[in-house]
Design a protein around this motif. Structure first.
Motif, PDB file in Angstrom:
ATOM      1  N   CYS A  21       0.818  -1.203   0.000  1.00 26.92           N
ATOM      2  CA  CYS A  21       0.000   0.000   0.000  1.00 26.92           C
ATOM      3  C   CYS A  21       0.852   1.252   0.000  1.00 26.92           C
ATOM      4  O   CYS A  21       2.036   1.147   0.108  1.00 26.92           O
ATOM      5  CB  CYS A  21      -0.892   0.026   1.221  1.00 26.92           C
ATOM      6  N   LYS A 125      -2.050   4.942  -7.780  1.00 28.86           N
ATOM      7  CA  LYS A 125      -3.302   5.556  -7.314  1.00 28.86           C
ATOM      8  C   LYS A 125      -4.286   4.490  -6.830  1.00 28.86           C
ATOM      9  O   LYS A 125      -5.005   4.711  -5.853  1.00 28.86           O
ATOM     10  CB  LYS A 125      -3.917   6.407  -8.424  1.00 28.86           C
ATOM     11  N   TYR A 126      -4.333   3.357  -7.505  1.00 29.16           N
ATOM     12  CA  TYR A 126      -5.214   2.271  -7.082  1.00 29.16           C
ATOM     13  C   TYR A 126      -4.831   1.786  -5.681  1.00 29.16           C
ATOM     14  O   TYR A 126      -5.689   1.635  -4.806  1.00 29.16           O
ATOM     15  CB  TYR A 126      -5.146   1.102  -8.072  1.00 29.16           C
ATOM     16  N   GLN A 128      -3.311   3.382  -3.375  1.00 33.55           N
ATOM     17  CA  GLN A 128      -3.682   4.427  -2.427  1.00 33.55           C
ATOM     18  C   GLN A 128      -5.170   4.412  -2.118  1.00 33.55           C
ATOM     19  O   GLN A 128      -5.573   4.532  -0.970  1.00 33.55           O
ATOM     20  CB  GLN A 128      -3.287   5.800  -2.977  1.00 33.55           C
ATOM     21  N   SER A 129      -5.985   4.283  -3.136  1.00 36.67           N
ATOM     22  CA  SER A 129      -7.431   4.331  -2.928  1.00 36.67           C
ATOM     23  C   SER A 129      -7.934   3.154  -2.102  1.00 36.67           C
ATOM     24  O   SER A 129      -8.844   3.305  -1.303  1.00 36.67           O
ATOM     25  CB  SER A 129      -8.170   4.401  -4.267  1.00 36.67           C
ATOM     26  N   VAL A 130      -7.342   2.004  -2.287  1.00 33.18           N
ATOM     27  CA  VAL A 130      -7.773   0.815  -1.563  1.00 33.18           C
ATOM     28  C   VAL A 130      -7.329   0.845  -0.109  1.00 33.18           C
ATOM     29  O   VAL A 130      -8.017   0.351   0.773  1.00 33.18           O
ATOM     30  CB  VAL A 130      -7.238  -0.464  -2.262  1.00 33.18           C
ATOM     31  N   THR A 131      -6.197   1.454   0.169  1.00 33.17           N
ATOM     32  CA  THR A 131      -5.608   1.350   1.507  1.00 33.17           C
ATOM     33  C   THR A 131      -5.617   2.634   2.322  1.00 33.17           C
ATOM     34  O   THR A 131      -5.148   2.631   3.459  1.00 33.17           O
ATOM     35  CB  THR A 131      -4.159   0.865   1.398  1.00 33.17           C
ATOM     36  N   LYS A 132      -6.152   3.710   1.794  1.00 35.74           N
ATOM     37  CA  LYS A 132      -6.018   4.985   2.488  1.00 35.74           C
ATOM     38  C   LYS A 132      -6.680   5.009   3.858  1.00 35.74           C
ATOM     39  O   LYS A 132      -6.280   5.774   4.717  1.00 35.74           O
ATOM     40  CB  LYS A 132      -6.485   6.140   1.620  1.00 35.74           C
ATOM     41  N   SER A 133      -7.641   4.165   4.104  1.00 36.86           N
ATOM     42  CA  SER A 133      -8.279   4.149   5.421  1.00 36.86           C
ATOM     43  C   SER A 133      -7.682   3.089   6.343  1.00 36.86           C
ATOM     44  O   SER A 133      -8.162   2.901   7.459  1.00 36.86           O
ATOM     45  CB  SER A 133      -9.785   3.922   5.275  1.00 36.86           C
TER      46      SER A 133
END
Length: 171
Positions: A21, A125-126, A128-133
């Motif tokens: 991530c 970016k993918y 990041q979007s999957v793991t940002k939380s």
């Protein structure tokens, strides 16, 4: 099933699915080149690692990903990486990565090379979007042309900056 156990299982499943991530560098759009093209020549992940490890002495090659051993099953697929290696970083404590697979990004990092700079940026970016939380799955991601360098979140920002600089200087 308890909430803690459910959260742990969910985190483990996401980790297994992604095996990494992170944070995309500020230079992503600049390094992606004009019109989705590459500002650098297309290189093999091993060649990129040879350059990078000359500047980050703590990095040690740990594996080459093949179609047969790719945990993400992305190697050679449309718009995915065309080559990938994994590496460790000696500054990461073994206690932090107990149970992590040998090629897991948390042990040091990975280099993925794509056919286009746009594909490399899209992958970063993918992730990041999957793991940002989920901060436990975070990593540092640096894109330079067709190369994505993924670095373990166990490194300090200052330590990760050495990878960022080395990535920006790849040929």
């Amino acid at each position: 099933m308890s909430k803690t156990l459910t959260a742990s299982v969910l985190a483990a499943l996401l980790l297994a699915a992604l095996t990494a991530c992170g944070g995309i560098s500020d230079d992503d759009e600049k390094s992606s080149g004009q019109g989705g093209g590459s500002s650098t020549k297309v290189v093999d992940a091993r060649d990129a690692f040879a350059e990078l490890s000359g500047k980050v002495a703590a990095a040690k090659l740990t594996g080459r990903v093949t179609a047969e051993n790719d945990p993400n099953a992305l190697l050679g697929r449309p718009h995915q990486y065309t080559s990938k290696i994994t590496f460790s970083d000696r500054r990461i404590s073994g206690d932090n990565v107990v149970g992590a697979d040998k090629g897991d990004v948390s042990r040091g990092g990975a280099i993925e090379v794509f056919g286009t700079a746009a594909d490399a940026t899209a992958r970063a970016k993918y992730i990041q979007s999957v793991t940002k939380s989920m901060s436990a799955l975070a990593e540092y991601d640096y894109v330079h042309g067709t190369v994505l360098v993924r670095v373990s979140h166990y490194l300090t920002p200052k330590q990760a900056d050495a990878y960022k600089l080395a990535t920006s200087e790849l040929n």
